[in-house]
Design a protein around this motif. Structure first.
Motif, PDB file in Angstrom:
ATOM      1  N   PRO A   5       0.839  -1.200   0.000  1.00 52.61           N
ATOM      2  CA  PRO A   5       0.000   0.000   0.000  1.00 52.61           C
ATOM      3  C   PRO A   5       0.872   1.247   0.000  1.00 52.61           C
ATOM      4  CG  PRO A   5       0.257  -0.781   2.206  1.00 52.61           C
ATOM      5  CD  PRO A   5       1.029  -1.733   1.333  1.00 52.61           C
ATOM      6  N   ASN A   6       0.230   2.361  -0.169  1.00 52.33           N
ATOM      7  CA  ASN A   6       0.946   3.620   0.009  1.00 52.33           C
ATOM      8  C   ASN A   6       0.992   3.916   1.491  1.00 52.33           C
ATOM      9  OD1 ASN A   6       1.230   4.253  -2.791  1.00 52.33           O
ATOM     10  ND2 ASN A   6      -0.988   4.514  -2.784  1.00 52.33           N
ATOM     11  N   LEU A   7       2.155   4.045   2.006  1.00 57.04           N
ATOM     12  CA  LEU A   7       2.324   4.259   3.438  1.00 57.04           C
ATOM     13  C   LEU A   7       2.581   5.736   3.717  1.00 57.04           C
ATOM     14  CD1 LEU A   7       3.073   3.237   6.391  1.00 57.04           C
ATOM     15  CD2 LEU A   7       5.419   3.314   5.567  1.00 57.04           C
ATOM     16  N   PHE A   8       1.892   6.246   4.693  1.00 58.25           N
ATOM     17  CA  PHE A   8       2.134   7.603   5.149  1.00 58.25           C
ATOM     18  C   PHE A   8       2.349   7.498   6.651  1.00 58.25           C
ATOM     19  CE2 PHE A   8      -0.555   7.624   1.473  1.00 58.25           C
ATOM     20  CZ  PHE A   8       0.053   8.540   0.632  1.00 58.25           C
ATOM     21  N   ALA A   9       3.570   7.655   7.086  1.00 60.04           N
ATOM     22  CA  ALA A   9       3.886   7.421   8.491  1.00 60.04           C
ATOM     23  C   ALA A   9       4.303   8.725   9.160  1.00 60.04           C
ATOM     24  CB  ALA A   9       5.003   6.392   8.596  1.00 60.04           C
ATOM     25  N   PHE A  10       3.808   8.936  10.344  1.00 60.19           N
ATOM     26  CA  PHE A  10       4.019  10.206  11.045  1.00 60.19           C
ATOM     27  C   PHE A  10       4.300   9.938  12.517  1.00 60.19           C
ATOM     28  CE2 PHE A  10       1.231  10.715   7.521  1.00 60.19           C
ATOM     29  CZ  PHE A  10       1.685  11.860   6.879  1.00 60.19           C
ATOM     30  N   PRO A  11       5.005  10.856  13.154  1.00 61.24           N
ATOM     31  CA  PRO A  11       5.298  10.658  14.567  1.00 61.24           C
ATOM     32  C   PRO A  11       4.079  10.863  15.480  1.00 61.24           C
ATOM     33  CG  PRO A  11       6.723  12.347  13.596  1.00 61.24           C
ATOM     34  CD  PRO A  11       5.676  12.030  12.592  1.00 61.24           C
ATOM     35  N   SER A  12       3.053  11.559  15.010  1.00 58.82           N
ATOM     36  CA  SER A  12       1.915  11.831  15.893  1.00 58.82           C
ATOM     37  C   SER A  12       0.648  12.030  15.066  1.00 58.82           C
ATOM     38  CB  SER A  12       2.173  13.115  16.706  1.00 58.82           C
ATOM     39  OG  SER A  12       2.125  14.231  15.840  1.00 58.82           O
ATOM     40  N   VAL A  13      -0.504  11.944  15.734  1.00 59.70           N
ATOM     41  CA  VAL A  13      -1.782  12.177  15.048  1.00 59.70           C
ATOM     42  C   VAL A  13      -1.845  13.607  14.515  1.00 59.70           C
ATOM     43  CG1 VAL A  13      -4.289  12.367  15.383  1.00 59.70           C
ATOM     44  CG2 VAL A  13      -3.063  10.395  16.293  1.00 59.70           C
ATOM     45  N   ASP A  14      -1.297  14.547  15.267  1.00 63.44           N
ATOM     46  CA  ASP A  14      -1.332  15.948  14.822  1.00 63.44           C
ATOM     47  C   ASP A  14      -0.632  16.117  13.482  1.00 63.44           C
ATOM     48  OD1 ASP A  14      -2.717  16.645  16.979  1.00 63.44           O
ATOM     49  OD2 ASP A  14      -1.063  17.602  18.064  1.00 63.44           O
ATOM     50  N   LEU A 243      -2.316   3.611   3.782  1.00 63.71           N
ATOM     51  CA  LEU A 243      -2.061   3.221   5.172  1.00 63.71           C
ATOM     52  C   LEU A 243      -1.494   4.416   5.908  1.00 63.71           C
ATOM     53  CD1 LEU A 243      -1.557   1.331   7.567  1.00 63.71           C
ATOM     54  CD2 LEU A 243       0.507   0.543   6.420  1.00 63.71           C
ATOM     55  N   TRP A 244      -2.265   4.936   6.838  1.00 61.67           N
ATOM     56  CA  TRP A 244      -1.799   6.050   7.658  1.00 61.67           C
ATOM     57  C   TRP A 244      -1.420   5.510   9.013  1.00 61.67           C
ATOM     58  CZ3 TRP A 244      -4.365   6.926   3.488  1.00 61.67           C
ATOM     59  CH2 TRP A 244      -4.074   8.085   2.790  1.00 61.67           C
ATOM     60  N   THR A 245      -0.261   5.830   9.459  1.00 62.66           N
ATOM     61  CA  THR A 245       0.136   5.302  10.751  1.00 62.66           C
ATOM     62  C   THR A 245       0.961   6.322  11.506  1.00 62.66           C
ATOM     63  OG1 THR A 245       1.366   3.541  11.846  1.00 62.66           O
ATOM     64  CG2 THR A 245       2.101   4.140   9.645  1.00 62.66           C
ATOM     65  N   THR A 246       0.929   6.218  12.809  1.00 65.42           N
ATOM     66  CA  THR A 246       1.792   7.078  13.624  1.00 65.42           C
ATOM     67  C   THR A 246       3.042   6.314  14.044  1.00 65.42           C
ATOM     68  OG1 THR A 246       0.541   6.422  15.570  1.00 65.42           O
ATOM     69  CG2 THR A 246      -0.070   8.493  14.527  1.00 65.42           C
ATOM     70  N   LEU A 247       3.291   5.176  13.410  1.00 66.67           N
ATOM     71  CA  LEU A 247       4.466   4.398  13.784  1.00 66.67           C
ATOM     72  C   LEU A 247       5.753   5.073  13.370  1.00 66.67           C
ATOM     73  CD1 LEU A 247       3.512   0.835  12.642  1.00 66.67           C
ATOM     74  CD2 LEU A 247       3.301   1.854  14.893  1.00 66.67           C
ATOM     75  N   ARG A 248       6.751   4.814  14.135  1.00 61.79           N
ATOM     76  CA  ARG A 248       8.097   5.096  13.659  1.00 61.79           C
ATOM     77  C   ARG A 248       8.640   3.751  13.205  1.00 61.79           C
ATOM     78  NH1 ARG A 248      10.614   9.704  14.516  1.00 61.79           N
ATOM     79  NH2 ARG A 248       9.508  11.267  15.740  1.00 61.79           N
ATOM     80  N   SER A 271       6.458   9.516   3.185  1.00 63.13           N
ATOM     81  CA  SER A 271       5.469   8.915   2.308  1.00 63.13           C
ATOM     82  C   SER A 271       6.194   7.887   1.458  1.00 63.13           C
ATOM     83  CB  SER A 271       4.849   9.941   1.374  1.00 63.13           C
ATOM     84  OG  SER A 271       4.351  11.017   2.120  1.00 63.13           O
ATOM     85  N   ALA A 272       5.681   6.692   1.422  1.00 62.91           N
ATOM     86  CA  ALA A 272       6.311   5.652   0.608  1.00 62.91           C
ATOM     87  C   ALA A 272       5.489   4.392   0.713  1.00 62.91           C
ATOM     88  CB  ALA A 272       7.722   5.371   1.112  1.00 62.91           C
ATOM     89  N   SER A 273       5.911   3.394   0.007  1.00 70.49           N
ATOM     90  CA  SER A 273       5.405   2.061   0.256  1.00 70.49           C
ATOM     91  C   SER A 273       6.288   1.478   1.364  1.00 70.49           C
ATOM     92  CB  SER A 273       5.534   1.242  -1.023  1.00 70.49           C
ATOM     93  OG  SER A 273       5.741  -0.094  -0.700  1.00 70.49           O
ATOM     94  N   PRO A 274       5.754   0.677   2.294  1.00 70.27           N
ATOM     95  CA  PRO A 274       6.590   0.181   3.380  1.00 70.27           C
ATOM     96  C   PRO A 274       7.874  -0.493   2.893  1.00 70.27           C
ATOM     97  CG  PRO A 274       4.315  -0.392   3.789  1.00 70.27           C
ATOM     98  CD  PRO A 274       4.371   0.219   2.424  1.00 70.27           C
ATOM     99  N   ARG A 275       7.772  -1.177   1.751  1.00 69.66           N
ATOM    100  CA  ARG A 275       8.956  -1.892   1.276  1.00 69.66           C
ATOM    101  C   ARG A 275      10.008  -0.946   0.689  1.00 69.66           C
ATOM    102  NH1 ARG A 275       9.282  -6.908   0.884  1.00 69.66           N
ATOM    103  NH2 ARG A 275      10.455  -6.938  -1.055  1.00 69.66           N
ATOM    104  N   ARG A 276       9.656   0.295   0.550  1.00 69.32           N
ATOM    105  CA  ARG A 276      10.607   1.232  -0.037  1.00 69.32           C
ATOM    106  C   ARG A 276      11.304   2.097   1.014  1.00 69.32           C
ATOM    107  NH1 ARG A 276       9.739   0.995  -5.572  1.00 69.32           N
ATOM    108  NH2 ARG A 276       9.037  -1.129  -5.857  1.00 69.32           N
ATOM    109  N   LEU A 277      11.084   1.805   2.280  1.00 69.61           N
ATOM    110  CA  LEU A 277      11.744   2.589   3.322  1.00 69.61           C
ATOM    111  C   LEU A 277      13.020   1.872   3.735  1.00 69.61           C
ATOM    112  CD1 LEU A 277       8.801   3.687   5.637  1.00 69.61           C
ATOM    113  CD2 LEU A 277       9.998   5.016   3.932  1.00 69.61           C
TER     114      LEU A 277
END
Ligand SMILES: O=C(O)[C@H](O)[C@@H](O)[C@H](O)[C@H](O)COP(=O)(O)O
Length: 289
Positions: A5-14, A243-248, A271-277
């Motif tokens: 999926p397209n992953l968008f990962a952030f440190p916080s909900v804000d 896929l939006w996540t607050t995971l690091r 922003s990436a696909s998980p496999r591209r990080l």
């Protein structure tokens, strides 16, 4: 292994909220352009609070307009409890989002379950399906309803909606809405959209917040393992799964050896696909995720 999926990962909900808003805004505008309405299904759990953070923020400009008057909101799953009960997904959405919508943003049409049918979950599911039929056309002419967007949670066991790992409901394809009386997550009695309905959406997004989701997300997107979230990802026929996540994603190199294709925005969100990080880009932020 499932589609990535397209992953968008952030440190916080804000920090997650503004890009989730942009994604929803695009889905809203596309829906309105297609049929003058935006049909969206939402789950319970932590999602309504995250949605409020994304949607209730002030508009950043004339193109950034959430027009709730065009929204038709359905429940991707609901617990068989009164609409005022603390376990009700409707009550949760109402408290977290609906009651807070300012008058100027319009009023959405919301479709809760028929709370007079709580003693008979089969009937509860059948009635909810009828409601979908009435909104999405007559059953005969439409094989499956097509939501403009499904906003889903991801449980720590890989469940989504009320579709649980290993449950026979995952193999059901006849109805649009099913009852479940043995949900491993309480309360046990619920209704849920079927897997084919979920995978038929124009856009499908998982919004998974909290560090506790890291291991299951890796399992879902690395192995699949027949987990409901993985089945949605694999079966999504129309649009990419977001896929939006607050995971690091620390140590995320294990997610794939492909050359890094992350992109970092001005706030350091990835922003990436998980496999591209892979961190191979050398960016400190990327290595850290
Ligand atoms: O009614 C429910 O139980 C939810 O719809 C359920 O499917 C939820 O989305 C996940 O369990 C994730 O919940 P969290 O976001 O709270 O982890």
């Amino acid at each position: 292994m499932g589609k990535q999926p397209n992953l968008f990962a952030f440190p916080s909900v804000d920090l997650l909220a503004p890009t989730l808003r942009t994604y929803i805004l695009h889905a809203q505008n596309a829906g309105i352009q297609r049929h003058e309405i935006f049909k969206v299904a939402v789950s319970g759990g932590s999602l309504p609070k995250t949605l409020a953070a994304a949607l209730l923020a002030p508009a950043s400009g004339p193109d950034d307009v959430i027009d709730f008057s065009k929204w038709e909101i359905f429940f991707a799953d609901e617990r068989a409890v009164p609409l005022t009960h603390e376990d009700s997904n409707y009550a949760l959405l109402k408290t977290e989002l609906l009651d807070k919508i300012p008058a100027g943003m319009g009023t959405p049409t919301v479709h809760p379950i028929n709370a007079e049918l709580l003693d008979d979950v089969q009937e509860l599911a059948d009635q909810y399906e009828k409601l979908l039929v009435a909104s999405f056309a007559q059953r005969d002419s439409v094989k499956l309803p097509i939501f403009d967007l499904l906003l889903l949670g991801c449980g720590p066991d890989g469940h989504t909606c009320s579709l649980f790992p290993g449950h026979p409901l995952l193999r059901e394809t006849d109805a649009w809405v099913y009852p479940i009386e043995d949900s491993p997550k309480p309360p046990p009695k619920r209704i849920t959209l079927s897997l084919p309905v979920v995978t038929h959406g124009v856009k499908i997004a998982f919004v998974a917040t909290g560090g506790g989701k890291k291991e299951i997300l890796k399992k879902i997107f690395e192995e699949g393992a027949g987990l409901p979230c993985a089945l949605v990802n694999e079966g999504a026929g129309r649009g990419a799964v977001g896929l939006w996540t607050t995971l690091r994603w620390r140590g995320s190199v294990s997610l794939g050896k492909a050359a890094c294709e992350c992109s970092l925005d001005s706030q350091g969100a990835i922003s990436a696909s998980p496999r591209r990080l892979s961190g191979e880009c050398g960016e400190e932020e990327c290595k850290a995720w």
